[in-house]
Scaffold this active site. Structure first.
Site, short mmCIF file in Angstrom:
data_model
loop_
_atom_site.label_atom_id
_atom_site.label_comp_id
_atom_site.label_asym_id
_atom_site.label_seq_id
_atom_site.Cartn_x
_atom_site.Cartn_y
_atom_site.Cartn_z
N GLY A 1 13.14 -38.52 -6.06
CA GLY A 1 12.82 -39.74 -6.60
C GLY A 1 11.50 -40.03 -5.96
O GLY A 1 11.08 -39.67 -5.23
N CYS B 1 -0.63 -0.25 7.58
CA CYS B 1 -1.29 0.53 6.33
C CYS B 1 -2.50 0.80 6.40
O CYS B 1 -2.82 1.97 5.64
CB CYS B 1 -1.23 -0.69 5.18
SG CYS B 1 0.41 -1.46 4.66
N LEU C 1 11.10 -40.89 -1.80
CA LEU C 1 11.36 -40.03 -1.01
C LEU C 1 9.70 -39.11 -1.24
O LEU C 1 9.32 -38.61 -0.24
CB LEU C 1 12.33 -38.79 -1.18
CG LEU C 1 12.58 -37.81 -0.18
CD1 LEU C 1 12.42 -38.31 1.14
CD2 LEU C 1 13.78 -36.82 -0.22
N GLU D 1 12.13 -32.34 -4.58
CA GLU D 1 12.50 -32.33 -5.86
C GLU D 1 13.38 -33.75 -5.81
O GLU D 1 14.65 -33.94 -5.68
CB GLU D 1 13.57 -31.28 -6.62
CG GLU D 1 12.66 -30.18 -7.05
CD GLU D 1 13.65 -29.39 -7.95
OE1 GLU D 1 14.03 -30.00 -9.03
OE2 GLU D 1 13.95 -28.37 -7.86
N GLU E 1 0.73 -1.12 0.08
CA GLU E 1 -0.11 0.02 -0.01
C GLU E 1 0.72 1.31 0.07
O GLU E 1 0.62 2.03 -0.61
CB GLU E 1 -0.86 -0.03 1.15
CG GLU E 1 -1.86 -1.09 1.10
CD GLU E 1 -1.49 -2.38 2.01
OE1 GLU E 1 -0.31 -2.68 1.81
OE2 GLU E 1 -2.30 -3.09 2.52
C1 AOF Z 1 -0.33 -5.20 4.21
N1 AOF Z 1 0.19 -5.11 3.17
O1 AOF Z 1 2.04 -5.55 1.53
C2 AOF Z 1 1.98 -6.89 3.65
C3 AOF Z 1 1.01 -7.31 4.65
O2 AOF Z 1 6.82 -6.77 9.95
P1 AOF Z 1 5.71 -6.17 9.03
O3 AOF Z 1 5.41 -4.82 9.33
O4 AOF Z 1 6.41 -6.35 7.56
O5 AOF Z 1 4.50 -6.83 8.83
C4 AOF Z 1 4.22 -8.19 8.57
C5 AOF Z 1 2.86 -8.55 8.51
O6 AOF Z 1 2.10 -7.82 7.62
C6 AOF Z 1 2.62 -9.98 7.70
O7 AOF Z 1 2.74 -11.07 8.75
C7 AOF Z 1 1.28 -9.77 7.44
O8 AOF Z 1 0.29 -9.87 8.38
C8 AOF Z 1 1.07 -8.51 6.83
N2 AOF Z 1 1.50 -8.26 5.43
N3 AOF Z 1 0.09 -6.44 4.86
O9 AOF Z 1 -1.01 -4.66 4.68
C9 AOF Z 1 1.51 -6.05 2.64
N4 AOF Z 1 3.03 -7.71 3.18
ZN ZN Z 2 0.58 -3.24 5.76
#
Ligand code: AOF
Ligand code: ZN
Length: 372
Positions: free
Chosen positions: A307, A90, A310, A305, A55
């Site tokens: 055989g 965000c 596994l 990856e 965002e």
């Molecule tokens: C969003 N937009 O693009 C992503 C989100 O440690 P941080 O601040 O990077 O937070 C990681 C957490 O934020 C991750 O576990 C997931 O819940 C969220 N990721 N959220 O709004 C994003 N990558």
């Molecule tokens: Zn975020």
């Protein structure tokens, strides 16, 4: 209107994929911003773990393009976060920029978010629509979702078979079953996964390096090598095998805990020897414990990856979340040719492991069938 939402969320999914290989353990997320008149203003994606989310990147891009977000709409493939992690929430940024509408692909399974991001946006008077292309958005983040909900790594088996399901002839000849395009796609898969798991049998038979050989010039992305893990209960693998070449990526040799020291002292210093317990039920190395250990070490996704035996052991242990089967239009039709799953003995059709076909893609002259 709904069609338009789908178009933009689809765009978010494609943007998100640019983060493959760089964001683990975080999810892949893409975002698109429209201004108050519905004009495309900007886009972005989560590029690297620990760095800004999709965002803020999309909003920054819109502002750099000279647009004002006030009264606009933001599309995002995953629910905006509402917590302080490595980056600020965000949802707060979206509210502060004065967006009127937020369109979301799927909710964030992270318990710190899990619907609370949507609630926060709604409480601020923003119109929120969630669940647009929900299944596609969940598939995009199948690794992250499994990690969050089950605290376990996502495991996929990759195989390249003939159309009668064989990976090698009775003499062990296997080069090559699939052609160039399919083999290139394997490198893209390797770029996506945190670790590759293979077996000593595959190393002895093929001497593969299991690296990700993608270049910016040829492939448009610069690949990175995943950690390589070799399941080798008795340390049979030749210490001079290509997979042990020190290219700066970790190599783990998983052996049984009762292995004699002289058997493991022959490996080069860049190889980490991991002594694993034996599964009482199978008498073999305990794959559940191995995968749990790798998860603790930060491997959120594992690509097997290997055989037939596994592969069969992963399936039998109930550890395989997905199968990528590249199929070449060739028939070996030989009773002793090796199948891609072995030792998964069932007597009745009803006892077989059933998957759902997720997609079929063309990598001319071969196809890739993905099952989950
Ligand atoms: C969003 N937009 O693009 C992503 C989100 O440690 P941080 O601040 O990077 O937070 C990681 C957490 O934020 C991750 O576990 C997931 O819940 C969220 N990721 N959220 O709004 C994003 N990558
Ligand atoms: Zn975020």
């Amino acid at each position: 209107m709904e069609e338009l939402y789908k178009i933009y969320i689809k765009q978010c999914i494609e943007l998100a994929k640019n983060g493959e290989g760089h964001v683990s353990p975080n999810p892949l997320v893409g975002a698109v911003v429209l201004d108050k008149n519905g004009n495309f203003a900007g886009s972005g994606w989560h590029q690297k773990y620990g760095e800004p989310h999709a965002e803020p990147n999309a909003i920054k891009n819109a502002e750099q393009n000279g647009f004002d977000c006030k009264g606009g709409t933001i599309f995002v493939s995953l629910e905006p976060c509402c917590h302080y992690g490595k980056t600020p929430p965000c949802a707060d940024l979206i509210i502060s920029k004065g967006f009127k509408k937020v369109i979301i692909g799927c909710t964030d399974p992270n318990p710190k978010v899990a619907g609370k991001g949507i609630e926060k946006l709604k409480a601020a008077g923003i119109e929120v629509i969630s669940g647009v292309l929900e299944e596609e958005c969940k598939t995009l983040n199948e690794i992250f979702i499994k990690n969050q909900l089950q605290k376990a790594p996502f495991v996929a088996i990759k195989t390249a078979t003939t159309l009668d399901g064989k990976i090698a002839t009775k003499t062990g000849s296997s080069k090559w079953i699939t052609a160039e395009k399919a083999r290139k796609q394997v490198h893209r898969l390797r770029n996506k996964f945190d670790a590759i798991i293979t077996g000593s049998g595959t190393i002895i038979a093929d001497d593969p390096s299991m690296t990700c050989r993608l270049t910016m010039e040829e492939d448009g992305i610069c690949g990175r090598n995943p950690i390589r893990v070799i399941v080798d209960s008795n340390a049979k693998t030749d210490p001079n095998a290509k997979i042990f070449a020190d290219d700066g990526t970790k190599v783990i040799l998983a052996v049984c805990e009762n292995i004699e020291d002289e058997k493991i002292s022959k490996y080069p210093p860049n190889v980490e020897i991991l002594k694993c317990s034996i599964d009482a039920a199978t008498g073999k190395l305990d794959l559940k414990k191995l995968t749990a250990f790798l998860y603790e070490r930060g491997c959120c996704s594992l690509l097997v990856e290997a055989g037939g035996y596994l592969n069969g052991a992963f399936l039998k242990a109930g550890l395989a979340d997905k199968v990528y089967q590249f199929i070449a239009p060739k028939i070996l039709g030989d009773d002793d040719a090796m199948g891609f799953v072995r030792g998964f003995d069932v007597a009745e059709i009803s006892q077989g492991k059933t998957f759902k076909i997720q997609s079929v893609q063309n990598f001319d002259p071969d196809i890739l069938v993905t099952y989950s």
